[in-house]
Scaffold this motif. Structure first.
Motif, short mmCIF file in Angstrom:
data_model
loop_
_atom_site.label_atom_id
_atom_site.label_comp_id
_atom_site.label_asym_id
_atom_site.label_seq_id
_atom_site.Cartn_x
_atom_site.Cartn_y
_atom_site.Cartn_z
N SER A 185 0.10 -4.26 13.95
CA SER A 185 0.19 -3.70 12.61
C SER A 185 1.20 -2.56 12.61
CB SER A 185 -1.18 -3.20 12.14
OG SER A 185 -1.66 -2.23 13.04
N LYS A 190 -4.31 12.21 6.62
CA LYS A 190 -4.79 11.01 5.92
C LYS A 190 -5.14 9.91 6.91
CE LYS A 190 -2.78 11.71 1.48
NZ LYS A 190 -3.07 10.98 0.28
N ASN A 191 -6.13 9.08 6.54
CA ASN A 191 -6.56 7.97 7.40
C ASN A 191 -5.55 6.83 7.39
OD1 ASN A 191 -8.87 9.26 8.16
ND2 ASN A 191 -10.09 8.38 6.52
N SER A 192 -4.85 6.65 6.27
CA SER A 192 -3.81 5.62 6.15
C SER A 192 -2.83 6.09 5.08
CB SER A 192 -4.43 4.27 5.78
OG SER A 192 -5.02 4.32 4.51
N SER A 196 0.54 4.83 2.29
CA SER A 196 1.25 3.76 1.59
C SER A 196 2.75 4.05 1.61
CB SER A 196 0.77 3.66 0.14
OG SER A 196 1.22 4.79 -0.60
N GLU A 247 3.61 6.91 -0.67
CA GLU A 247 3.29 8.25 -0.17
C GLU A 247 4.34 8.80 0.78
OE1 GLU A 247 -1.44 8.75 0.13
OE2 GLU A 247 -0.68 6.90 1.06
N PRO A 250 -2.21 4.20 9.94
CA PRO A 250 -1.92 2.82 9.51
C PRO A 250 -1.16 2.80 8.18
CG PRO A 250 -4.20 3.03 10.22
CD PRO A 250 -3.63 4.43 10.17
N LEU A 251 -0.22 1.88 8.07
CA LEU A 251 0.52 1.69 6.82
C LEU A 251 -0.23 0.65 5.98
CD1 LEU A 251 3.02 2.37 5.13
CD2 LEU A 251 4.20 0.49 6.29
N ARG A 252 -0.76 1.08 4.84
CA ARG A 252 -1.53 0.19 3.98
C ARG A 252 -0.65 -0.90 3.37
NH1 ARG A 252 -3.69 5.07 2.04
NH2 ARG A 252 -2.53 4.90 0.10
N ASN A 253 -1.23 -2.05 3.17
CA ASN A 253 -0.60 -3.21 2.52
C ASN A 253 0.63 -3.72 3.25
OD1 ASN A 253 -2.55 -3.10 0.42
ND2 ASN A 253 -1.36 -1.47 -0.56
N ARG A 255 0.68 -8.26 8.56
CA ARG A 255 0.33 -8.29 9.97
C ARG A 255 1.54 -8.79 10.76
NH1 ARG A 255 -4.42 -12.15 12.26
NH2 ARG A 255 -3.09 -13.70 11.35
#
Length: 179
Positions: free
Chosen positions: A53, A67-69, A71, A74, A145-148, A151
Motif C-alpha cells: 500500500s 493523523k492516522n491516515s 488523503s 490533505e 497510510p494514503l486513503r483511497n 493496492r
C-alpha cells in the motif's frame, strides 16, 4: 536445486520491460501497474506474489504526522518529493493527484535514500510503497497510510508466448506454492 542457474539482476523498471520484450529475461519481478502502463508492447502472464500500500512520509514534528491516515487533498499544498518520473510509484502518485484534479506542489524527484533524508530534515513530504519505506525506516519519520489509494500488486511476469522451459515451470510452481 543445484541444476538450476539463477541470475538475479536489478534494473530500473523501463529497462526490465524492454529486456523482457527482447527475450533477455525469462521472468521479471515487477509491480503490476508498471506492466499495465506498458500497454501492448508485449503479452505477458502475471503471477501476483505480494501486496503493498502507499504511505505518506512526514517528518515526525509535522502537523499532519498526528493523523492516522491522509488523503491526496490533505497533502495537496505540501512540498512533495517523489521518486523519478519513470517509476511506477511516481506515475501512480501523479495519477492520484490528477484524478482529484489537484496539481501537486512537486519540489523535486530523487531516489529513495535521498528522499528519506530530505523528509527527515523537513524539506518536504513524500509518498512511498509501505514495504519499501520499512526497509529504510528512520525514527524521525512517520508513515501514514494514503486513503483511497489502489493496492499495489507485486509479482512475477513472464512472456505469454514463450514456451516455458522445465526450469521456468519449476520456478513458477515454487513461487505459486509459497504464496
Amino acid at each position: 536445486n543445484p541444476d538450476i542457474h539463477l541470475l538475479l539482476q536489478e534494473e530500473e523498471e523501463p529497462e526490465l520491460l524492454k529486456a523482457m520484450a527482447q527475450g533477455l529475461y525469462d521472468i521479471i519481478f515487477v509491480r503490476q501497474s508498471m506492466l499495465e502502463k506498458s500497454g501492448n508492447e508485449f503479452h505477458y502472464e502475471f503471477l501476483p506474489l505480494a501486496y503493498d500500500s502507499l504511505v505518506v512520509l512526514l517528518p515526525k514534528g509535522h502537523p499532519l504526522a498526528l493523523k492516522n491516515s491522509l488523503s491526496i487533498k490533505e497533502i495537496a499544498c505540501e512540498p512533495l518529493l517523489l521518486m523519478p518520473a519513470y517509476t511506477a510509484i511516481h506515475q501512480l502518485c501523479m495519477k492520484l493527484f490528477s484524478s482529484a484534479k489537484i496539481t501537486p506542489n512537486l519540489l523535486r524527484n530523487a531516489r529513495m535514500e535521498s528522499i528519506i533524508g530530505a523528509v527527515e530534515s523537513g524539506e518536504g513530504i513524500s509518498i512511498f510503497a509501505k514495504s519499501n519505506f520499512q526497509l529504510f525506516q528512520h525514527e524521525n519519520i512517520v508513515a501514514a497510510p494514503l486513503r483511497n489509494a489502489p493496492r499495489l500488486v507485486i509479482g512475477a511476469a513472464y512472456p505469454k508466448e514463450s514456451t516455458k522451459n522445465p526450469v521456468q515451470k519449476h520456478f513458477l510452481q515454487y513461487l505459486q506454492n509459497r504464496i
